[in-house]
Motif scaffolding. Structure first.
Motif, PDB file in Angstrom:
ATOM      1  N   MET A  38      90.494  71.535  22.809  1.00 60.20           N
ATOM      2  CA  MET A  38      89.597  71.281  22.247  1.00 60.20           C
ATOM      3  C   MET A  38      89.201  69.809  23.825  1.00 60.20           C
ATOM      4  O   MET A  38      90.153  68.820  23.708  1.00 60.20           O
ATOM      5  CB  MET A  38      89.499  70.665  21.094  1.00 60.20           C
ATOM      6  N   LEU A  39      87.969  69.912  23.954  1.00 55.64           N
ATOM      7  CA  LEU A  39      87.526  68.222  24.677  1.00 55.64           C
ATOM      8  C   LEU A  39      87.346  67.703  23.577  1.00 55.64           C
ATOM      9  O   LEU A  39      85.974  67.842  22.601  1.00 55.64           O
ATOM     10  CB  LEU A  39      86.541  68.570  25.761  1.00 55.64           C
ATOM     11  N   THR A  40      87.267  66.545  23.577  1.00 57.31           N
ATOM     12  CA  THR A  40      87.496  65.219  22.421  1.00 57.31           C
ATOM     13  C   THR A  40      87.008  63.743  22.629  1.00 57.31           C
ATOM     14  O   THR A  40      87.773  63.638  23.737  1.00 57.31           O
ATOM     15  CB  THR A  40      88.620  64.392  21.349  1.00 57.31           C
ATOM     16  N   GLY A  41      85.991  63.167  22.357  1.00 61.57           N
ATOM     17  CA  GLY A  41      85.548  61.918  22.533  1.00 61.57           C
ATOM     18  C   GLY A  41      84.387  61.743  21.953  1.00 61.57           C
ATOM     19  O   GLY A  41      84.536  61.702  20.939  1.00 61.57           O
ATOM     20  N   ARG A  42      83.569  60.223  22.348  1.00 66.22           N
ATOM     21  CA  ARG A  42      82.236  60.267  21.665  1.00 66.22           C
ATOM     22  C   ARG A  42      81.220  60.329  22.265  1.00 66.22           C
ATOM     23  O   ARG A  42      81.143  60.100  23.641  1.00 66.22           O
ATOM     24  CB  ARG A  42      82.823  58.808  21.338  1.00 66.22           C
ATOM     25  N   LEU A  43      79.936  60.392  21.535  1.00 67.34           N
ATOM     26  CA  LEU A  43      78.840  59.815  22.313  1.00 67.34           C
ATOM     27  C   LEU A  43      77.848  58.843  21.544  1.00 67.34           C
ATOM     28  O   LEU A  43      77.599  59.421  20.516  1.00 67.34           O
ATOM     29  CB  LEU A  43      77.920  61.342  21.914  1.00 67.34           C
ATOM     30  N   GLY A  44      78.446  57.782  22.229  1.00 68.29           N
ATOM     31  CA  GLY A  44      77.936  56.535  21.339  1.00 68.29           C
ATOM     32  C   GLY A  44      79.065  56.503  20.109  1.00 68.29           C
ATOM     33  O   GLY A  44      80.063  56.401  20.344  1.00 68.29           O
ATOM     34  N   ASP A  45      78.196  56.701  19.395  1.00 71.59           N
ATOM     35  CA  ASP A  45      79.303  56.085  18.167  1.00 71.59           C
ATOM     36  C   ASP A  45      80.003  57.345  17.311  1.00 71.59           C
ATOM     37  O   ASP A  45      80.277  57.529  16.065  1.00 71.59           O
ATOM     38  CB  ASP A  45      78.486  55.044  16.628  1.00 71.59           C
ATOM     39  N   LEU A  46      79.232  58.673  17.899  1.00 72.65           N
ATOM     40  CA  LEU A  46      79.580  59.645  16.916  1.00 72.65           C
ATOM     41  C   LEU A  46      80.822  60.664  17.728  1.00 72.65           C
ATOM     42  O   LEU A  46      80.686  61.237  18.943  1.00 72.65           O
ATOM     43  CB  LEU A  46      78.145  60.837  17.585  1.00 72.65           C
ATOM     44  N   ALA A  47      82.002  60.683  17.066  1.00 69.34           N
ATOM     45  CA  ALA A  47      82.718  61.386  17.428  1.00 69.34           C
ATOM     46  C   ALA A  47      82.293  62.572  17.116  1.00 69.34           C
ATOM     47  O   ALA A  47      81.770  63.727  16.116  1.00 69.34           O
ATOM     48  CB  ALA A  47      83.846  61.059  16.007  1.00 69.34           C
ATOM     49  N   LEU A  48      83.263  63.102  18.457  1.00 65.88           N
ATOM     50  CA  LEU A  48      82.613  64.856  19.320  1.00 65.88           C
ATOM     51  C   LEU A  48      83.867  65.253  19.883  1.00 65.88           C
ATOM     52  O   LEU A  48      84.600  64.948  20.200  1.00 65.88           O
ATOM     53  CB  LEU A  48      80.998  64.415  20.415  1.00 65.88           C
ATOM     54  N   VAL A  49      83.725  67.234  19.141  1.00 64.71           N
ATOM     55  CA  VAL A  49      84.703  67.884  19.574  1.00 64.71           C
ATOM     56  C   VAL A  49      83.992  69.051  20.542  1.00 64.71           C
ATOM     57  O   VAL A  49      83.301  69.354  19.616  1.00 64.71           O
ATOM     58  CB  VAL A  49      85.650  68.443  18.662  1.00 64.71           C
ATOM     59  N   PHE A  50      84.540  69.758  21.381  1.00 69.62           N
ATOM     60  CA  PHE A  50      83.995  70.242  21.950  1.00 69.62           C
ATOM     61  C   PHE A  50      84.932  71.360  22.357  1.00 69.62           C
ATOM     62  O   PHE A  50      86.114  71.105  23.161  1.00 69.62           O
ATOM     63  CB  PHE A  50      82.934  69.932  23.305  1.00 69.62           C
ATOM     64  N   LEU A  51      84.359  72.900  21.893  1.00 72.24           N
ATOM     65  CA  LEU A  51      85.162  74.130  22.194  1.00 72.24           C
ATOM     66  C   LEU A  51      84.272  74.781  23.478  1.00 72.24           C
ATOM     67  O   LEU A  51      83.396  75.714  22.361  1.00 72.24           O
ATOM     68  CB  LEU A  51      85.339  74.767  20.337  1.00 72.24           C
ATOM     69  N   PRO A  52      84.996  75.105  23.910  1.00 67.81           N
ATOM     70  CA  PRO A  52      84.026  76.678  24.988  1.00 67.81           C
ATOM     71  C   PRO A  52      84.699  77.744  24.543  1.00 67.81           C
ATOM     72  O   PRO A  52      85.976  78.176  24.160  1.00 67.81           O
ATOM     73  CB  PRO A  52      84.787  76.464  27.041  1.00 67.81           C
ATOM     74  N   ARG A  53      83.590  78.074  23.938  1.00 68.78           N
ATOM     75  CA  ARG A  53      84.045  79.812  23.294  1.00 68.78           C
ATOM     76  C   ARG A  53      84.927  80.780  23.651  1.00 68.78           C
ATOM     77  O   ARG A  53      85.747  81.398  23.149  1.00 68.78           O
ATOM     78  CB  ARG A  53      82.950  80.302  22.506  1.00 68.78           C
ATOM     79  N   HIS A  54      84.575  81.006  24.957  1.00 67.93           N
ATOM     80  CA  HIS A  54      84.724  82.103  25.787  1.00 67.93           C
ATOM     81  C   HIS A  54      85.836  81.770  26.330  1.00 67.93           C
ATOM     82  O   HIS A  54      86.856  81.837  28.028  1.00 67.93           O
ATOM     83  CB  HIS A  54      83.991  82.423  26.832  1.00 67.93           C
ATOM     84  N   GLY A  55      86.432  80.498  26.730  1.00 70.76           N
ATOM     85  CA  GLY A  55      87.377  79.288  27.029  1.00 70.76           C
ATOM     86  C   GLY A  55      86.751  78.735  28.653  1.00 70.76           C
ATOM     87  O   GLY A  55      86.083  79.695  28.990  1.00 70.76           O
ATOM     88  N   ARG A  56      87.457  78.057  29.287  1.00 73.70           N
ATOM     89  CA  ARG A  56      86.850  77.924  30.985  1.00 73.70           C
ATOM     90  C   ARG A  56      87.414  78.562  30.937  1.00 73.70           C
ATOM     91  O   ARG A  56      88.181  78.866  31.630  1.00 73.70           O
ATOM     92  CB  ARG A  56      87.637  76.409  31.209  1.00 73.70           C
ATOM     93  N   GLY A  57      86.449  78.653  32.397  1.00 69.25           N
ATOM     94  CA  GLY A  57      86.588  80.130  33.177  1.00 69.25           C
ATOM     95  C   GLY A  57      86.257  81.672  32.750  1.00 69.25           C
ATOM     96  O   GLY A  57      85.901  82.613  33.405  1.00 69.25           O
ATOM     97  N   HIS A  58      85.224  81.477  31.060  1.00 65.20           N
ATOM     98  CA  HIS A  58      84.844  82.627  30.418  1.00 65.20           C
ATOM     99  C   HIS A  58      85.995  84.092  30.711  1.00 65.20           C
ATOM    100  O   HIS A  58      85.708  84.754  31.284  1.00 65.20           O
ATOM    101  CB  HIS A  58      83.761  82.937  31.673  1.00 65.20           C
ATOM    102  N   VAL A  59      87.063  83.712  29.825  1.00 64.63           N
ATOM    103  CA  VAL A  59      88.014  84.631  29.909  1.00 64.63           C
ATOM    104  C   VAL A  59      87.906  85.813  28.568  1.00 64.63           C
ATOM    105  O   VAL A  59      89.043  86.548  28.710  1.00 64.63           O
ATOM    106  CB  VAL A  59      89.075  83.768  30.033  1.00 64.63           C
ATOM    107  N   HIS A  60      87.435  85.617  27.729  1.00 60.80           N
ATOM    108  CA  HIS A  60      87.873  85.226  26.251  1.00 60.80           C
ATOM    109  C   HIS A  60      86.498  86.529  26.331  1.00 60.80           C
ATOM    110  O   HIS A  60      85.220  85.805  26.910  1.00 60.80           O
ATOM    111  CB  HIS A  60      87.247  84.878  25.444  1.00 60.80           C
ATOM    112  N   THR A  61      86.338  87.424  26.100  1.00 60.04           N
ATOM    113  CA  THR A  61      85.433  88.831  25.859  1.00 60.04           C
ATOM    114  C   THR A  61      84.686  88.827  24.683  1.00 60.04           C
ATOM    115  O   THR A  61      85.507  87.570  23.825  1.00 60.04           O
ATOM    116  CB  THR A  61      86.025  90.688  25.513  1.00 60.04           C
ATOM    117  N   PRO A  62      83.826  89.335  23.657  1.00 64.86           N
ATOM    118  CA  PRO A  62      83.264  88.721  22.875  1.00 64.86           C
ATOM    119  C   PRO A  62      84.253  88.987  20.997  1.00 64.86           C
ATOM    120  O   PRO A  62      84.764  88.463  19.488  1.00 64.86           O
ATOM    121  CB  PRO A  62      81.600  89.340  22.466  1.00 64.86           C
ATOM    122  N   GLY A  63      84.718  90.310  21.835  1.00 61.50           N
ATOM    123  CA  GLY A  63      85.789  91.277  20.663  1.00 61.50           C
ATOM    124  C   GLY A  63      86.860  89.759  20.808  1.00 61.50           C
ATOM    125  O   GLY A  63      87.980  90.361  20.184  1.00 61.50           O
ATOM    126  N   SER A  64      87.550  89.653  22.413  1.00 58.68           N
ATOM    127  CA  SER A  64      88.725  89.054  22.178  1.00 58.68           C
ATOM    128  C   SER A  64      89.004  87.858  21.676  1.00 58.68           C
ATOM    129  O   SER A  64      89.932  86.905  21.776  1.00 58.68           O
ATOM    130  CB  SER A  64      89.130  89.311  23.164  1.00 58.68           C
TER     131      SER A  64
END
Length: 290
Positions: A38-64
């Motif tokens: 998970m990529l965690t950080g802030r946008l100004g005062d907003l605490a934010l978590v980012f998750l690449p659904r398919h993984g970096r490099g797009h390794v997951h199929t929709p079903g996996s």
């Protein structure tokens, strides 16, 4: 309650730039590893978590994609609200490639995925009659519109199993008989699991193509999709940077009841609950299971 926003990035959106105090963080869950760190950080005062659904490099199929692990991991990090950013095909000529659709309904056609955190030993039923949080959806619409993108507020997303695209017969049926507006492969069971985890959830569907129904566009062409994805991803990043100005203060409780979805959902009597499953539900359902 502290407001903490998660962004789940779909095809073409694998990171977010401009986050302050940004770092990638591994999260363990009882449902296995999530799609990526998970990529965690802030946008100004907003605490934010980012998750690449398919993984970096797009390794997951929709079903996996490990949907349960993804939602559980976000909950463990203290996330309260989730915005899903997803590529999609369109069944409406007015919803053209490059447009953004703020989805408010889903038709689930997936057949090979774990659909729930609950099961034998701890049975739970939540309502997903209105699966999108109106407050969060409105913020997404405002942020997207501020970037100059054409935005459609409201639309039905048909979730197909994939990984193949639709046949022409399927595409016509979904459009003409079922009344779907857009089609994708990843928002189910994600939206259902977010509701079970009592997270506010909204989907921004980025149109890349007309599926296969359109007589002037023919079958889905991956090359053209990727070109549109690139442009859409740039607009998505602009939208995310604009979000803090449109979210406002988070009301507690959620007016739509998203954060109280489990109030009356657990049917299994306390003495009959499977301790092992209850332990796995600590992050998702700990509020009601104790």
């Amino acid at each position: 309650m502290t407001f903490k926003l998660a962004i789940i990035g779909g095809s073409g959106l694998y990171d977010i730039d401009g986050l302050e105090d940004a770092r990638w963080q591994a999260v363990e869950t009882p449902w296995g590893p999530p799609s990526d760190e998970m990529l965690t950080g802030r946008l100004g005062d907003l605490a934010l978590v980012f998750l690449p659904r398919h993984g970096r490099g797009h390794v997951h199929t929709p079903g996996s994609i490990p949907y349960r692990a993804n939602i559980d991991a976000l909950k463990r990090l203290g996330v309260t609200d989730v915005i899903s950013v997803s590529a999609c095909g369109s069944f409406r000529e007015t919803m053209a490639p490059g447009d953004f659709v703020i989805v408010d309904q889903f038709i689930d056609r997936t057949i090979a995925r774990e659909q729930s955190f609950f099961g034998p030993g701890c049975v739970g039923h939540v309502s997903v009659a209105n699966p999108a949080c109106p407050r969060l959806a409105a913020a997404c619409a405002g942020a997207a519109r501020s970037t100059g993108v054409t935005v459609h507020e409201g639309g039905t997303y048909l979730a197909m199993e994939g990984p193949q695209f639709s046949t022409l017969a399927e595409s016509r049926m979904y459009r003409e008989s079922w009344g779907a507006d857009v089609i994708g492969m990843t928002n189910m069971p994600e939206a259902k699991l977010a509701r079970e985890a009592e997270l506010c959830y909204a989907t921004v569907a980025m149109v890349t193509d007309y599926d296969s129904w359109h007589p002037e566009h023919g079958e889905v062409d991956v090359t053209r999709i990727i070109a549109t994805l690139t442009a859409n991803s740039a607009h998505a990043r602009e939208m995310l940077r604009a979000l803090p100005d449109h979210l406002g203060a988070r009301p507690v409780p959620c007016p739509a009841g998203c954060d109280r979805a489990l109030d009356h959902a657990i049917l299994t009597a306390p003495g009959a609950r499977d301790p092992a499953l209850v332990a796995k539900l600590d992050a998702v359902a700990g509020r009601v299971l104790g």
